[in-house]
Design a protein around this motif. Sequence first.
Motif, PDB file in Angstrom:
ATOM      1  N   ARG A 121      -7.710   2.178  -0.460  1.00 42.69           N
ATOM      2  CA  ARG A 121      -8.787   1.655  -0.271  1.00 42.69           C
ATOM      3  C   ARG A 121      -7.632   0.014   0.086  1.00 42.69           C
ATOM      4  O   ARG A 121      -8.565  -1.193   0.241  1.00 42.69           O
ATOM      5  N   LYS A 122      -6.364  -0.636  -0.969  1.00 41.65           N
ATOM      6  CA  LYS A 122      -6.737  -1.639  -0.727  1.00 41.65           C
ATOM      7  C   LYS A 122      -6.135  -2.214   0.711  1.00 41.65           C
ATOM      8  O   LYS A 122      -5.846  -2.872   1.067  1.00 41.65           O
ATOM      9  N   THR A 134       0.895  -0.978   0.312  1.00 40.52           N
ATOM     10  CA  THR A 134       0.285  -0.151   0.101  1.00 40.52           C
ATOM     11  C   THR A 134       0.827   1.008  -0.156  1.00 40.52           C
ATOM     12  O   THR A 134       0.112   2.235   0.062  1.00 40.52           O
ATOM     13  N   LYS A 157      -8.868  -3.398   2.849  1.00 40.60           N
ATOM     14  CA  LYS A 157      -9.163  -3.979   2.345  1.00 40.60           C
ATOM     15  C   LYS A 157      -8.126  -5.998   2.486  1.00 40.60           C
ATOM     16  O   LYS A 157      -9.028  -6.345   3.303  1.00 40.60           O
ATOM     17  N   ALA A 197      -9.528  -5.628   6.049  1.00 39.43           N
ATOM     18  CA  ALA A 197     -11.019  -5.813   6.935  1.00 39.43           C
ATOM     19  C   ALA A 197     -10.718  -7.481   7.776  1.00 39.43           C
ATOM     20  O   ALA A 197     -10.136  -8.117   7.244  1.00 39.43           O
TER      21      ALA A 197
END
Length: 80
Positions: free
Chosen positions: A73-74, A38, A77, A80
Amino acid sequence: ALIISDDCINCDVCEPECPNGAISQGDEIYVINPSLCTECIGHHDKPQCMEVCPVDCIDKDPDHAEDKDSLYRKYLKLTA
Ligand code: SF4
Ligand code: SF4
């Protein structure tokens, strides 16, 4: 994502610093898994591998160019 160039001296300093476990020892040099990198967004202000690499052989990967939003966003994810 970032990429390691063939100037890498296989010192292993970067691998434990990666918050995403994206760095591993490749066949000849260390490698970054672009789907896990990231650019340290979500974890740190600066890419930790670049900060510690003694030979400055890590840079942006032109084949995996991502903006801050997609990197974040990565991160979401992955965590999560
Ligand atoms: Fe890991 Fe951060 Fe380096 Fe990407 S920039 S490989 S997430 S330490
Ligand atoms: Fe290679 Fe730099 Fe990582 Fe050392 S810190 S293994 S020279 S990329």
